[in-house]
Design a protein around this motif. Structure first.
Motif, PDB file in Angstrom:
ATOM      1  N   CYS A  10      -9.677 -11.612 -12.766  1.00 12.89           N
ATOM      2  CA  CYS A  10      -9.096 -12.632 -12.792  1.00 12.89           C
ATOM      3  C   CYS A  10      -7.893 -12.691 -13.686  1.00 12.89           C
ATOM      4  O   CYS A  10      -7.866 -12.348 -14.941  1.00 12.89           O
ATOM      5  CB  CYS A  10     -10.152 -13.849 -13.043  1.00 12.89           C
ATOM      6  SG  CYS A  10      -9.333 -15.474 -13.083  1.00 12.89           S
ATOM      7  N   PRO A  11      -6.759 -13.259 -12.977  1.00 12.47           N
ATOM      8  CA  PRO A  11      -5.489 -13.206 -14.008  1.00 12.47           C
ATOM      9  C   PRO A  11      -5.684 -14.417 -14.838  1.00 12.47           C
ATOM     10  O   PRO A  11      -4.735 -14.612 -15.951  1.00 12.47           O
ATOM     11  CB  PRO A  11      -4.347 -13.640 -12.795  1.00 12.47           C
ATOM     12  CG  PRO A  11      -5.037 -14.075 -11.534  1.00 12.47           C
ATOM     13  CD  PRO A  11      -6.342 -13.745 -11.736  1.00 12.47           C
ATOM     14  N   GLY A  21     -11.692 -15.436  -1.146  1.00 10.94           N
ATOM     15  CA  GLY A  21     -11.637 -16.828  -1.037  1.00 10.94           C
ATOM     16  C   GLY A  21     -11.913 -17.223   0.679  1.00 10.94           C
ATOM     17  O   GLY A  21     -11.792 -16.307   1.375  1.00 10.94           O
ATOM     18  N   GLU A  22     -12.038 -18.442   0.936  1.00 12.10           N
ATOM     19  CA  GLU A  22     -12.098 -18.787   2.248  1.00 12.10           C
ATOM     20  C   GLU A  22     -10.721 -19.323   2.785  1.00 12.10           C
ATOM     21  O   GLU A  22     -10.613 -19.659   3.930  1.00 12.10           O
ATOM     22  CB  GLU A  22     -13.360 -20.076   2.496  1.00 12.10           C
ATOM     23  CG  GLU A  22     -14.560 -19.528   2.113  1.00 12.10           C
ATOM     24  CD  GLU A  22     -15.547 -20.602   2.237  1.00 12.10           C
ATOM     25  OE1 GLU A  22     -15.110 -21.766   2.412  1.00 12.10           O
ATOM     26  OE2 GLU A  22     -16.615 -20.289   1.953  1.00 12.10           O
ATOM     27  N   GLN A  23      -9.661 -19.394   2.158  1.00  6.06           N
ATOM     28  CA  GLN A  23      -8.519 -20.217   2.174  1.00  6.06           C
ATOM     29  C   GLN A  23      -7.633 -19.114   3.092  1.00  6.06           C
ATOM     30  O   GLN A  23      -6.641 -19.613   3.592  1.00  6.06           O
ATOM     31  CB  GLN A  23      -7.876 -20.457   0.866  1.00  6.06           C
ATOM     32  CG  GLN A  23      -8.555 -21.690   0.316  1.00  6.06           C
ATOM     33  CD  GLN A  23      -9.684 -21.043  -0.397  1.00  6.06           C
ATOM     34  OE1 GLN A  23      -9.548 -19.855  -0.894  1.00  6.06           O
ATOM     35  NE2 GLN A  23     -10.425 -22.174  -1.098  1.00  6.06           N
ATOM     36  N   GLY A  24      -7.971 -17.953   3.039  1.00  3.38           N
ATOM     37  CA  GLY A  24      -7.226 -17.040   4.008  1.00  3.38           C
ATOM     38  C   GLY A  24      -6.914 -15.589   3.616  1.00  3.38           C
ATOM     39  O   GLY A  24      -7.487 -15.265   2.447  1.00  3.38           O
ATOM     40  N   HIS A  25      -5.926 -14.786   4.042  1.00  2.00           N
ATOM     41  CA  HIS A  25      -5.733 -13.441   3.566  1.00  2.00           C
ATOM     42  C   HIS A  25      -5.208 -13.472   2.000  1.00  2.00           C
ATOM     43  O   HIS A  25      -4.251 -14.533   1.711  1.00  2.00           O
ATOM     44  CB  HIS A  25      -4.553 -12.964   4.355  1.00  2.00           C
ATOM     45  CG  HIS A  25      -4.260 -11.602   3.942  1.00  2.00           C
ATOM     46  ND1 HIS A  25      -5.326 -10.370   4.236  1.00  2.00           N
ATOM     47  CD2 HIS A  25      -3.134 -11.094   3.375  1.00  2.00           C
ATOM     48  CE1 HIS A  25      -4.484  -9.534   3.790  1.00  2.00           C
ATOM     49  NE2 HIS A  25      -3.395  -9.539   3.176  1.00  2.00           N
ATOM     50  N   CYS A  30     -12.880 -16.798  -8.497  1.00  2.00           N
ATOM     51  CA  CYS A  30     -13.533 -16.207  -9.779  1.00  2.00           C
ATOM     52  C   CYS A  30     -14.829 -17.238  -9.954  1.00  2.00           C
ATOM     53  O   CYS A  30     -14.675 -18.289 -10.349  1.00  2.00           O
ATOM     54  CB  CYS A  30     -12.422 -16.284 -11.020  1.00  2.00           C
ATOM     55  SG  CYS A  30     -13.255 -15.729 -12.426  1.00  2.00           S
ATOM     56  N   GLY A  31     -16.040 -16.434  -9.972  1.00  2.00           N
ATOM     57  CA  GLY A  31     -17.111 -17.188 -10.668  1.00  2.00           C
ATOM     58  C   GLY A  31     -17.415 -17.326 -11.823  1.00  2.00           C
ATOM     59  O   GLY A  31     -18.118 -18.300 -12.342  1.00  2.00           O
ATOM     60  N   PHE A  37      -7.273 -18.355  -6.454  1.00  2.00           N
ATOM     61  CA  PHE A  37      -6.088 -17.936  -6.633  1.00  2.00           C
ATOM     62  C   PHE A  37      -5.589 -17.033  -5.362  1.00  2.00           C
ATOM     63  O   PHE A  37      -6.389 -16.510  -4.773  1.00  2.00           O
ATOM     64  CB  PHE A  37      -5.464 -17.060  -7.924  1.00  2.00           C
ATOM     65  CG  PHE A  37      -6.478 -16.060  -8.132  1.00  2.00           C
ATOM     66  CD1 PHE A  37      -6.076 -14.863  -7.702  1.00  2.00           C
ATOM     67  CD2 PHE A  37      -7.824 -15.965  -8.771  1.00  2.00           C
ATOM     68  CE1 PHE A  37      -7.004 -13.571  -7.842  1.00  2.00           C
ATOM     69  CE2 PHE A  37      -8.562 -14.789  -9.041  1.00  2.00           C
ATOM     70  CZ  PHE A  37      -8.027 -13.684  -8.651  1.00  2.00           C
ATOM     71  N   GLN A  38      -4.213 -16.871  -5.079  1.00  3.45           N
ATOM     72  CA  GLN A  38      -4.080 -16.037  -3.893  1.00  3.45           C
ATOM     73  C   GLN A  38      -2.888 -14.906  -4.296  1.00  3.45           C
ATOM     74  O   GLN A  38      -2.178 -15.481  -5.076  1.00  3.45           O
ATOM     75  CB  GLN A  38      -3.367 -16.948  -2.869  1.00  3.45           C
ATOM     76  CG  GLN A  38      -3.034 -16.293  -1.663  1.00  3.45           C
ATOM     77  CD  GLN A  38      -2.684 -17.059  -0.665  1.00  3.45           C
ATOM     78  OE1 GLN A  38      -2.582 -18.366  -0.779  1.00  3.45           O
ATOM     79  NE2 GLN A  38      -2.894 -16.774   0.708  1.00  3.45           N
TER      80      GLN A  38
END
Length: 59
Positions: A10-11, A21-25, A30-31, A37-38
């Motif tokens: 994770c950054p 994530g479910e937001q796309g490509h 981070c759990g 993040f994208q």
């Protein structure tokens, strides 16, 4: 097209508990810190990378 590359950590918090994530490509979640993040590839630099000829840190 090749398989998408996965980030190693994770950054924001540095933890390795990442899942797509479910937001796309390119979206990751981070759990550990509960952040989303994208990642996005912007392209290649036209000038390329040039080594520092002085061998020291830039001022």
């Amino acid at each position: 097209m090749s398989e998408r590359a996965a980030p190693f950590y994770c950054p924001y918090c540095g933890d390795e508990d990442l899942r797509p994530g479910e937001q796309g490509h390119g979206a990751w979640e981070c759990g550990a810190c509960n952040r989303a993040f994208q990642l996005k590839f912007l392209g290649l630099l036209a000038r390329g990378l040039h080594p520092n000829s002085t061998g020291g840190e830039p001022i």
